[in-house]
Design a protein around this motif. Structure first.
Motif, mmCIF file in Angstrom:
data_model
loop_
_atom_site.group_PDB
_atom_site.id
_atom_site.type_symbol
_atom_site.label_atom_id
_atom_site.label_comp_id
_atom_site.label_asym_id
_atom_site.label_seq_id
_atom_site.Cartn_x
_atom_site.Cartn_y
_atom_site.Cartn_z
ATOM 1 N N LEU A 1 0.709 -1.136 -0.174
ATOM 2 C CA LEU A 1 0.024 -0.033 -0.069
ATOM 3 C C LEU A 1 0.916 1.280 -0.038
ATOM 4 C CD1 LEU A 1 -2.778 1.098 0.066
ATOM 5 C CD2 LEU A 1 -2.744 0.999 2.484
ATOM 6 N N ILE A 2 1.870 1.207 0.850
ATOM 7 C CA ILE A 2 2.698 2.442 0.773
ATOM 8 C C ILE A 2 3.632 2.728 -0.601
ATOM 9 C CG2 ILE A 2 5.084 3.442 2.062
ATOM 10 C CD1 ILE A 2 3.960 1.769 4.505
ATOM 11 N N ALA A 3 3.887 1.464 -1.053
ATOM 12 C CA ALA A 3 4.532 1.605 -2.518
ATOM 13 C C ALA A 3 3.763 2.263 -3.562
ATOM 14 C CB ALA A 3 5.193 0.411 -2.786
ATOM 15 N N LEU A 4 2.234 1.817 -3.472
ATOM 16 C CA LEU A 4 1.358 2.065 -4.319
ATOM 17 C C LEU A 4 1.092 3.727 -4.197
ATOM 18 C CD1 LEU A 4 -0.819 1.613 -6.385
ATOM 19 C CD2 LEU A 4 -2.347 1.287 -4.621
ATOM 20 N N VAL A 5 0.901 4.069 -2.851
ATOM 21 C CA VAL A 5 0.749 5.533 -2.641
ATOM 22 C C VAL A 5 2.179 6.332 -3.531
ATOM 23 C CG1 VAL A 5 0.620 7.241 -0.763
ATOM 24 C CG2 VAL A 5 -0.832 5.306 -0.790
ATOM 25 N N ILE A 6 3.268 5.992 -2.958
ATOM 26 C CA ILE A 6 4.286 6.726 -3.410
ATOM 27 C C ILE A 6 4.311 6.688 -5.068
ATOM 28 C CG2 ILE A 6 6.764 6.374 -3.664
ATOM 29 C CD1 ILE A 6 6.788 5.539 -0.830
ATOM 30 N N LEU A 7 4.041 5.475 -5.656
ATOM 31 C CA LEU A 7 3.949 5.615 -7.239
ATOM 32 C C LEU A 7 3.013 6.368 -7.483
ATOM 33 C CD1 LEU A 7 4.890 4.138 -9.893
ATOM 34 C CD2 LEU A 7 2.972 2.564 -9.350
#
Length: 104
Positions: free
Chosen positions: A66-72
Motif C-alpha cells: 500500500l505504501i509503495a502504491l501511494v508513493i507511485l
C-alpha cells in the motif's frame, strides 16, 4: 522472568529441554511471580522505545504494498502535472508590426 511477568501475564519458555536439563523446571513451578522487581527508568524507556520501533517496522512490513502504491501514485501525479504544465504553455506571442486597431 519475574520482570517479564510484570509486563505480560503470559511468559513463554522457548527452550523447555534446556530448562529441564539445567534443572530450572522445579524453580519455575515454585517461583513467586508476584514478587517485586526493581526496573530502572532508563531500562523502561529503552524497552518502550524498542517496542515503538518494532511496531513501526511491523506496520511497514505489513503495509509495504500500500505504501509503495501511494508513493507511485504521488510520483505519477507530480510527473503528469509537470508534463501538462510544460505542454499547455502558450508560446510567447510575437510582436505585431500592424498598428493597433482603433476602437470606435
Amino acid at each position: 522472568m519475574v520482570v517479564a511477568s510484570h509486563f505480560s501475564h503470559v511468559v513463554g519458555v522457548y527452550n523447555l529441554e534446556g530448562v529441564v536439563r539445567l534443572g530450572f523446571l522445579y524453580r519455575l513451578e515454585t517461583m513467586d511471580w508476584h514478587q517485586s522487581a526493581t526496573i530502572s527508568a532508563q531500562s523502561i524507556t529503552r524497552a518502550q522505545r524498542l517496542q515503538w520501533v518494532a511496531r513501526i517496522l511491523l506496520w511497514l512490513v505489513e503495509f509495504w504494498p500500500l505504501i509503495a502504491l501511494v508513493i507511485l501514485l504521488a510520483f505519477t501525479w507530480v510527473v503528469t502535472r509537470l508534463w501538462m504544465r510544460r505542454h499547455n504553455r502558450k508560446p510567447p506571442s510575437e510582436p505585431s508590426l500592424d498598428p493597433p486597431a482603433a476602437h470606435p
